[in-house]
Design an enzyme around this catalytic site. Structure first.
Site: not given
Lengths: 323, 274
Positions: A64, A90, A118, A149
């Protein structure tokens, strides 16, 4: 998959019996026992899955997203189910790079699998800071740079949808580390190959694609968005054809190895990405639905190679037949 | 590795239970043996990719260490599809998940407060307990109360079951919290009470406030949309008073009510609106 069609495209020696097919691949200088990885943000830091599946059987784990400082994340509701997929916003919640190094990485390090971290930031400086902090830490096989993102206004997407900004960022990160650098590209652009070329030109070693597609859902009764963040990233089987198409386009545009992802649930899905040009694949939303999906896919790839008489999974990379 | 949480469960009973509820009993010995009251399962209602996500259900009972019982109402596509599943079907189920209710200490008197379809985990909790306990069941109207067989089980376990409906169609007219407040204020052994609540967020916020005002410890079982149930999707986070978020599926679903930041407004559609 139509096997007759597949056979036309593979080497002649492939017709002989294959008892133990070779699943190993090398992505961006990272050697892996098989091409099956976990996509960032769908597997935590491995902790939650270590009691469910044998992590040693994974080609690699993309953890993550980690940032220089802890991030609280977006207010709920954060997810919404859509036809054959889901929206999420999120907001890159994570405990920060120091907690990752001190508490999460030691657990991951005890497994025989490639750990890819990441990373993201809210500015070029923050990306550099997290990269420098991770450089030289044992047990890290490579870095995946999230420039895509869709859920953080000031974050990754600024770099992921502007070729010049992407080049500057990746060039700066290239100077900050000797670790293999993999750029994770956004599908929310007109021509993804421009960004793939920019990553190649900036000295990246590989590409991950695709991140989620920007989406939105509305509750028609209260006339409000389903997500507190209003928009979110669409993932799951719904986006798979888009992802396969983009992998195919990028594979033809650059020489960099590709980690393909976007809606992979089954061995057949993984094969589509590999034939389109991916060297490795990552399972994302699929982990939520079937926590064993990665292992089922690795087993399914081996069976497929055996059944089709193909010695190595590498023989299939980019072998889609386009008339 | 610890015992697996991924199971293939056989449907051994699936029937309408009254008041719009369905009762489903799944044979899953590996799951049943591990389960504790307040834990939940993630049930895949079909093998298809649409709907794709498993659905969370609080465990309502464990029978013979082999079977788990769930209650649900048809509120969306997932539960509509689940309602069509026939006996002997095999469904993928993960569990038991989450922390469960903390066992009541010796000498305490548990007060179990259920709102709407939040009763199943509290039913399991009540069935597992030898403590003298009281139950408070609330719903918008009679038809939204738990099915009769569940209320019967509650009556067998509890010293008394208090029922309230918003419209007065069953039990006392008003909110479940009105009855709870009246009960608390009529007793002089308040220090022995521990409240356990499960239901709509607004109800649990009210129970939490009521408990805090009287210095009674209170646990709530939170509900949020979730994708994985395993702690990785980060979709089910709830705001906590210390700042930041906690995962309902992992750190919860049961929290001390004083740990929850009730001021954070969560916009969820009213699923049962007529």
């Amino acid at each position: 998959m139509r096997s007759a069609e597949l056979k036309k495209g593979i080497p002649a020696k492939a017709s002989k019996c294959v008892t133990s097919p070779d699943l190993s691949v090398n992505v961006a200088g990272i050697k892996m026992k098989n091409p099956v990885m976990t996509a960032s943000g769908t597997f935590g830091y491995g902790e939650e899955f270590k009691d469910i599946i044998d992590l040693n059987r994974l080609g690699g784990i993309i953890v993550k997203g980690v940032s220089a400082r802890p991030i609280k994340g977006n207010p709920p509701p954060r997810i919404w189910e859509t036809p054959a997929g889901m929206l999420n916003a999120i907001g890159l919640e994570n405990p920060g790079v120091d907690v990752f190094i001190n508490e999460k990485l030691p657990i991951l390090r005890s497994y025989d699998t490639a750990v890819i971290v990441n990373i993201f930031g809210y500015s070029l400086e923050e990306y550099v800071a997290v990269t420098e902090r991770l450089d030289g830490i044992p047990g890290i096989a490579g870095l995946e740079v999230n420039i895509s993102c869709p859920n953080v206004k000031a974050g990754g997407i600024v770099f992921g949808t502007n070729v010049k900004a992407a080049s500057e960022l990746l060039t700066a990160l290239r100077k900050a580390t000797k670790l293999p650098l993999i750029a994770k590209l956004s599908p929310n652009v007109t021509d993804i190959t421009e960004f793939a070329r920019a990553a190649e030109g900036s000295g990246c070693d590989g590409l991950s694609l695709i991140n989620t597609l920007l989406g939105m859902a509305i509750d028609v009764r209260c006339r409000k968005p389903r997500l507190a963040n209003v928009t979110g990233g669409l993932s799951g089987p719904a986006i798979k054809p888009v992802a396969v198409r983009m992998v195919w386009q990028v594979a033809r545009a650059v020489k960099l190895p590709i980690i393909g992802m976007g809606g992979i649930m089954t061995p057949e899905d993984a094969l589509e990405f590999i034939l389109a040009g991916a060297t490795a694949i990552a399972v994302g939303t699929g982990n939520f639905i079937n926590p064993r999906a990665t292992l089922d896919i690795a087993d399914g790839l081996a069976s497929h190679l055996k059944r089709e008489g193909i010695p190595s999974v590498r023989d299939l990379i980019g072998q889609v037949i386009v008339a | 590795m610890p015992p697996t949480k991924l199971h293939q469960a056989t449907v051994v009973l699936h029937q309408e239970a009254g008041r719009g509820y369905f009762r489903i009993v799944l044979k899953a010995p590996g799951l049943a043996k591990q389960a504790r009251p307040g834990q939940f399962v993630m049930l895949r209602v079909s093998e298809n990719q649409d709907p794709i996500l498993a659905r969370p259900f609080g465990i309502a009972a464990v029978k013979s260490k082999q079977y788990i019982e769930l209650f649900y109402r048809v509120v969306g596509r997932g539960t509509a599809l689940l309602a069509t599943v026939e006996r002997d079907a095999v469904l993928q189920v993960q569990g038991p998940l989450g922390n469960g209710f903390p066992a009541p200490e010796k000498g305490t008197t548990p007060l179990l407060v259920a709102g709407g379809s939040g009763f199943p985990p509290l039913l399991y909790f009540a069935l597992s307990m030898r403590h003298p306990l009281y139950m408070f069941l609330g719903a918008r109207d009679k038809e939204c109360l738990p099915p009769l067989r569940a209320i019967k089980s509650c009556r067998e376990q509890a010293e008394k079951v208090y029922i309230a409906t918003d419209d007065g169609s069953a039990g006392t007219r008003g909110f479940v919290t009105d009855g709870l407040a009246a009960f608390l204020d009529s007793r002089n052994d308040r220090e022995s009470f521990v409240i356990y609540a499960c239901g709509p967020r607004s109800m649990m916020a009210a129970v939490s406030k009521l408990a805090a005002e009287r210095g009674i410890s209170c646990f709530v079982s939170m509900e949020e949309r979730m994708a994985c149930g395993l702690g990785v999707c980060m979709g089910c986070s709830v705001a906590v008073r210390t700042g930041g978020y906690k995962r309902v599926c992992k750190e919860g679903p049961v929290f001390k009510s004083s740990d929850i930041d009730w001021s954070e407004q969560v916009v969820l559609p009213a699923l049962h609106r007529k």
